[in-house]
Design an enzyme around this catalytic site. Structure first.
Site, PDB file in Angstrom:
ATOM      1  N   HIS A 100      39.247  81.293 -34.473  1.00  0.00           N
ATOM      2  CA  HIS A 100      38.765  81.786 -33.811  1.00  0.00           C
ATOM      3  C   HIS A 100      38.031  83.010 -32.945  1.00  0.00           C
ATOM      4  O   HIS A 100      38.938  84.374 -33.686  1.00  0.00           O
ATOM      5  CB  HIS A 100      38.449  81.244 -32.208  1.00  0.00           C
ATOM      6  CG  HIS A 100      39.089  79.917 -32.284  1.00  0.00           C
ATOM      7  ND1 HIS A 100      40.428  79.382 -32.787  1.00  0.00           N
ATOM      8  CD2 HIS A 100      38.188  78.866 -32.098  1.00  0.00           C
ATOM      9  CE1 HIS A 100      39.947  77.817 -32.542  1.00  0.00           C
ATOM     10  NE2 HIS A 100      38.962  77.450 -31.379  1.00  0.00           N
ATOM     11  N   ASP A 103      41.334  84.824 -31.418  1.00  0.00           N
ATOM     12  CA  ASP A 103      42.096  84.851 -31.950  1.00  0.00           C
ATOM     13  C   ASP A 103      42.239  86.009 -32.915  1.00  0.00           C
ATOM     14  O   ASP A 103      43.394  86.438 -33.254  1.00  0.00           O
ATOM     15  CB  ASP A 103      42.273  83.565 -33.511  1.00  0.00           C
ATOM     16  CG  ASP A 103      41.762  82.197 -32.856  1.00  0.00           C
ATOM     17  OD1 ASP A 103      41.924  82.384 -31.497  1.00  0.00           O
ATOM     18  OD2 ASP A 103      41.238  81.300 -33.070  1.00  0.00           O
TER      19      ASP A 103
HETATM   20  C1  XLS Z   1      40.824  71.397 -30.041  1.00  0.00           C
HETATM   21  C2  XLS Z   1      40.349  71.720 -30.760  1.00  0.00           C
HETATM   22  C3  XLS Z   1      40.415  72.870 -31.494  1.00  0.00           C
HETATM   23  C4  XLS Z   1      38.824  73.613 -33.071  1.00  0.00           C
HETATM   24  C5  XLS Z   1      38.401  74.971 -33.072  1.00  0.00           C
HETATM   25  O1  XLS Z   1      41.539  70.445 -29.538  1.00  0.00           O
HETATM   26  O2  XLS Z   1      41.058  70.815 -31.863  1.00  0.00           O
HETATM   27  O3  XLS Z   1      41.328  74.065 -31.453  1.00  0.00           O
HETATM   28  O4  XLS Z   1      39.830  72.505 -33.592  1.00  0.00           O
HETATM   29  O5  XLS Z   1      37.949  75.055 -31.830  1.00  0.00           O
END
Ligand code: XLS
Ligand code: NI
Ligand code: NI
Length: 438
Positions: A100, A103
């Site tokens: 993200h 991140d």
């Molecule tokens: C949350 C999601 C998230 C996505 C990416 O539950 O799994 O981590 O994979 O935004």
């Protein structure tokens, strides 16, 4: 500078090995059904869980130290995470990562500053990618953590927040394209609602589609040729999430004409939260030509939330790989959207989580290939529907050359039709055990 000092590169040692830091089943170059394990299983590291999450939960602070020697929240820390991430992936032989926007850099108060930081860090990541050959599987924008997204991003009631979300998508796409990402993900974040009493569902869904359309237009205009993905999830954080499951997301994409540019990223734990098996959502995606990528994790059947555990269940991994092999593979990869349990807080645990996950999927691949080669399941299914392939009336039904009138006349002559044949579930489950444990 080496960060994971006492941890060597992880090697394949085979099933007899008792070394916790060795693969027992994942043998990158082993050939299964004509392709190497590495080709079948393009594994990815999720930046957020592996390099950011420290075990903070609703009841307590972090336990794991992920500062990597720098002050958390600084660009020096962001760079240390890049160093740690690439060393980690190299030591495990992982070829891809997912991220993200927030991140990879600390978010600033002003988006112009956040974007400048994203430019800086992505230059650094790009250097590391060139050095190591590691690639980007997908990028995404975090449009759920910041309080401004409390009512959603694409589905927000505020036009300014919508515009802010659009700005984040634009930049996340820029960075994903810069890093050569295979895909771009929309996980619904807070796209959903708590109560109909304050919500215009149609308006919100229209707006989400508008945001996605703009993303496709912009992405294609800057040379993004990969797939966009929706990652379905039925609930959490919102009570109702719009992208409930694969079938719902496919319906949404088709209703808004987005189905040519989008596929699905199916997460195991999200499928089970929706009351499905992982393989159910994979099958629904695959038969609609929309199986794109996988978030490889597992939930806890006793807990009703997204626990994002490292995959350990070989039955499920086998059924997953059976679907993937039958679908001819993924265009994306297997992203470990998984985190260590809070009490597993050491660097060693980070590696052991991936060793477990990679070995589980390697076993799943080996066993799914055996299941296909064995042929009993395929044979049974073929036989089960044989009446449509062999009888005259069956052939007519399948080719669309009959009508209710003709079928009713045919049924008149049947008396009471014979029972349709045993489903033989117990026999088939026995075959699975036989293949898993022979
Ligand atoms: C949350 C999601 C998230 C996505 C990416 O539950 O799994 O981590 O994979 O935004
Ligand atoms: Ni996910
Ligand atoms: Ni999830």
């Amino acid at each position: 500078m080496e960060i994971f000092k006492n941890i060597p590169a992880i090697k394949f040692e085979g099933a007899q090995s008792k070394n916790p830091l060795a693969f027992k089943y994942y043998d990158a170059e082993r050939v299964v059904l004509g392709k190497t394990m590495k080709e079948h299983l393009p594994f990815a590291m999720a930046w957020w869980h592996n390099l950011c999450a420290n075990g903070t939960d609703m009841f307590g602070r972090g336990v794991a130290d992920k500062s990597f020697g720098q002050e958390v929240g600084t660009m020096a820390h962001a760079k240390a995470k890049v160093d740690a991430g690439f060393e980690f992936m190299q030591k495990l032989g992982i070829g891809y990562f997912c991220f993200h926007d927030v991140d990879i850099v600390p978010e600033a108060d002003d988006i112009k500053e956040t974007n400048r930081r994203l430019d800086e860090i992505s230059d650094y990541i790009l250097e590391k990618m060139k050095e190591t050959g590691i690639k980007c599987l997908w990028g995404t924008a975090n449009m759920f953590s910041n309080p401004r997204f409390c009512n959603g991003a694409g589905s927000t009631n505020s036009a300014d927040v919508f515009a802010f979300a659009a700005a984040q998508v634009k930049k996340a796409l820029d960075i994903t394209v810069k890093l050569g990402g295979v895909g771009y993900v929309f996980w619904g974040g807070r796209e959903g609602y708590e109560t109909l009493l304050n919500t215009d569902v149609k308006f919100e869904q229209n707006n989400i589609a508008r945001l996605m359309k703009m993303a496709v237009e912009y992405g294609r205009s800057i040379g993004f040729t990969g797939d966009f993905y929706i990652e379905p999830k039925p609930k959490e954080p919102m009570k109702h999430q719009y992208d409930f499951d694969a079938a719902t997301a496919i319906g949404f994409l088709r209703a808004y004409g987005l189905d040519k540019d989008f596929k699905l990223n199916i997460e195991a734990n999200h499928a089970t939260l929706a009351g499905h098996t992982f393989e159910h959502d994979l099958r629904i995606s695959a038969i609609n030509g929309m199986l794109g990528s996988i978030d490889a994790n597992q939930g806890d059947m006793l807990l009703g939330w997204d626990t994002d555990e490292f995959p350990f269940d070989v039955y499920t991994a086998t059924m997953c790989m059976y679907e993937v092999l039958k679908a001819g593979g993924l265009t994306g990869g297997f992203n470990f959207d998984a985190k260590n349990r809070r009490p597993s807080y050491t660097f060693e645990d980070m590696f052991e989580g991936f060793v477990l996950g990679m070995d589980t999927f390697a076993l799943g691949l080996i066993k799914a290939a055996e299941l296909i080669e064995d042929g009993r399941i395929d044979e049974f299914i073929k036989e089960r529907y044989a009446s449509f392939a062999t009888s005259e009336i069956g052939k007519k039904i399948v080719s669309g050359k009959t009508s209710l009138v003709e079928l009713a006349a045919y049924a008149d002559g049947l008396g009471s039709p014979e029972l349709p044949g045993s489903g033989k579930q117990e026999r088939l489950e026995g075959i699975i055990n036989n293949i898993l444990f022979r």
